[in-house]
Design an enzyme around this catalytic site. Structure first.
Site, mmCIF file in Angstrom:
data_model
loop_
_atom_site.group_PDB
_atom_site.id
_atom_site.type_symbol
_atom_site.label_atom_id
_atom_site.label_comp_id
_atom_site.label_asym_id
_atom_site.label_seq_id
_atom_site.Cartn_x
_atom_site.Cartn_y
_atom_site.Cartn_z
ATOM 1 N N SER A 1 0.709 -1.268 -0.024
ATOM 2 C CA SER A 1 0.108 0.010 0.055
ATOM 3 C C SER A 1 0.880 1.250 0.171
ATOM 4 O O SER A 1 0.456 2.523 -0.188
ATOM 5 C CB SER A 1 -0.889 0.013 1.206
ATOM 6 O OG SER A 1 -0.131 -0.449 2.379
ATOM 7 N N ASP B 1 5.890 -6.918 2.452
ATOM 8 C CA ASP B 1 4.825 -7.416 1.799
ATOM 9 C C ASP B 1 5.318 -7.820 0.257
ATOM 10 O O ASP B 1 5.843 -6.677 -0.128
ATOM 11 C CB ASP B 1 3.640 -6.202 1.644
ATOM 12 C CG ASP B 1 2.445 -6.571 1.318
ATOM 13 O OD1 ASP B 1 2.190 -7.778 1.303
ATOM 14 O OD2 ASP B 1 1.592 -5.756 1.091
ATOM 15 N N GLU C 1 -0.408 -12.245 -1.202
ATOM 16 C CA GLU C 1 -1.844 -12.149 -1.365
ATOM 17 C C GLU C 1 -2.335 -13.733 -2.051
ATOM 18 O O GLU C 1 -1.751 -14.113 -3.041
ATOM 19 C CB GLU C 1 -2.412 -11.202 -2.272
ATOM 20 C CG GLU C 1 -2.054 -9.872 -1.380
ATOM 21 C CD GLU C 1 -2.403 -8.581 -2.418
ATOM 22 O OE1 GLU C 1 -3.131 -8.942 -3.434
ATOM 23 O OE2 GLU C 1 -2.298 -7.414 -1.696
ATOM 24 N N GLU D 1 -9.082 -9.806 4.629
ATOM 25 C CA GLU D 1 -9.503 -8.426 4.341
ATOM 26 C C GLU D 1 -10.756 -8.333 3.656
ATOM 27 O O GLU D 1 -11.445 -8.908 2.735
ATOM 28 C CB GLU D 1 -8.547 -7.899 3.382
ATOM 29 C CG GLU D 1 -8.772 -6.490 2.939
ATOM 30 C CD GLU D 1 -7.756 -5.495 2.070
ATOM 31 O OE1 GLU D 1 -6.597 -6.302 2.011
ATOM 32 O OE2 GLU D 1 -8.070 -4.540 1.855
HETATM 33 O O1 KIV Z 1 -0.380 -3.378 1.552
HETATM 34 C C1 KIV Z 1 -1.031 -3.327 2.742
HETATM 35 O O2 KIV Z 1 -0.954 -2.523 3.351
HETATM 36 C C2 KIV Z 1 -1.952 -4.475 2.486
HETATM 37 C C3 KIV Z 1 -3.061 -4.363 3.474
HETATM 38 C C4 KIV Z 1 -4.232 -3.838 2.413
HETATM 39 C C5 KIV Z 1 -3.487 -5.385 3.907
HETATM 40 O O3 KIV Z 1 -1.584 -5.497 2.086
#
Ligand code: KIV
Length: 284
Positions: free
Chosen positions: A48, A86, A118, A185
């Site tokens: 994000s 992430d 994801e 989510e």
């Molecule tokens: O990138 C992020 O912050 C996320 C959230 C939306 C869960 O994956």
């Protein structure tokens, strides 16, 4: 005294004791310091950051290099907090080898504690490959922003019985592939409650209701910094955009009217030196 850093077994213990895990995103050194000082249990350096830091319209353009760089800054700001990197779009979809190599970069270059990716059933093989390489994996199901095109936009998932069944199947696939935690989510709380009942790993929620082991919010939403839109599940705990914009316009006003800088913001010459300085200048 330095904060005690929680590890994966602590999150399982918290689950057993019914203690909620607190989790927030962070992308930079100062915010990571604030999160650690506030006592957050975990930090996600989410992709994000594409929207919250770089102003992209979504997360798809985010690169591995950007993610690793931001993880590195966050790690320095929060040395005693469990940090999760992430995996950005196309860093794990292409092959097991590429997924393992990229997951490993987060650990080698930014010293994170775990990675998140994801997807459910469709990425179970990738999760297994990364887990087999000795890396902690956090799964992410329900609304998965990297594939929002396929999902028909940033929409809540699992709102019909058939759709809810698919979300539960994803949750089980993620756990069976060896993930140690899962994030759900934008899913109705009834569905999250069921997932929480059937899974043995900690189940975290972002916009998926209270019936689970902890909550995540995007820091830029929580502090009122992100302006483009506010999802239904967000609670704004302050309005940084308002505070910062007000401070900047006051600064502009004071510079324009000459009231900043004031005497208290100036370095004065040592006593007697101004007179000598002026004489020195006259001689030229
Ligand atoms: O990138 C992020 O912050 C996320 C959230 C939306 C869960 O994956």
């Amino acid at each position: 005294m330095a904060k005690k850093k929680l590890m994966i077994h602590d999150f399982f213990q918290m689950k057993r004791e019914g203690k909620k895990v607190t989790w927030v995103t962070s992308y930079d050194f100062p915010t990571a310091q604030f999160a650690e000082a506030a006592g957050l249990d975990m930090i996600l350096v989410g992709d994000s950051l594409g929207m919250c830091v770089y102003g992209y319209p979504g997360t798809v353009p985010v690169t591995m290099d950007q993610c690793v760089l931001h993880c590195d800054a966050v790690r320095r700001g929060a040395p005693n907090t469990f940090v999760i990197g992430d995996m950005p779009f196309l860093s794990y979809q292409v092959s097991d080898e590429k997924a393992v190599e990229n997951a490993g970069r987060f650990l080698k270059e930014a010293n994170v504690d775990a990675i998140k990716l994801e997807g459910g059933t469709r990425v179970a093989g990738r999760i297994r490959a990364i887990v087999d390489a000795g890396i902690l994996v956090v799964g992410h199901i329900g609304l998965t922003p990297q594939s929002s095109g396929v999902l028909g936009g940033h929409k809540a998932q699992g709102r019909t019985a058939d759709a809810a069944k698919l979300v539960v199947e994803d949750a089980l696939a993620v756990q069976n592939a060896g993930a140690q935690m899962i994030l759900v989510e934008a899913v109705p709380p009834e569905v999250t409650r069921y997932i929480h009942q059937v899974l043995t790993i900690p189940v975290l929620s972002i916009g998926a209701g209270p019936h689970c082991d902890g909550q995540l919010l995007i820091v830029s939403d929580l502090i009122g910094q992100f302006q483009a839109f506010t999802p239904k599940f967000v609670k704004k705990y302050c309005n940084v955009a308002e505070v910062v914009t007000k401070a900047l316009s006051e600064y502009c006003k004071e510079v324009r009217e000459g009231s900043f800088p004031g005497e208290e913001h100036c370095y004065r010459m040592i006593e007697g030196e101004e007179k000598k300085f002026m004489e020195l200048m006259k001689r030229k």
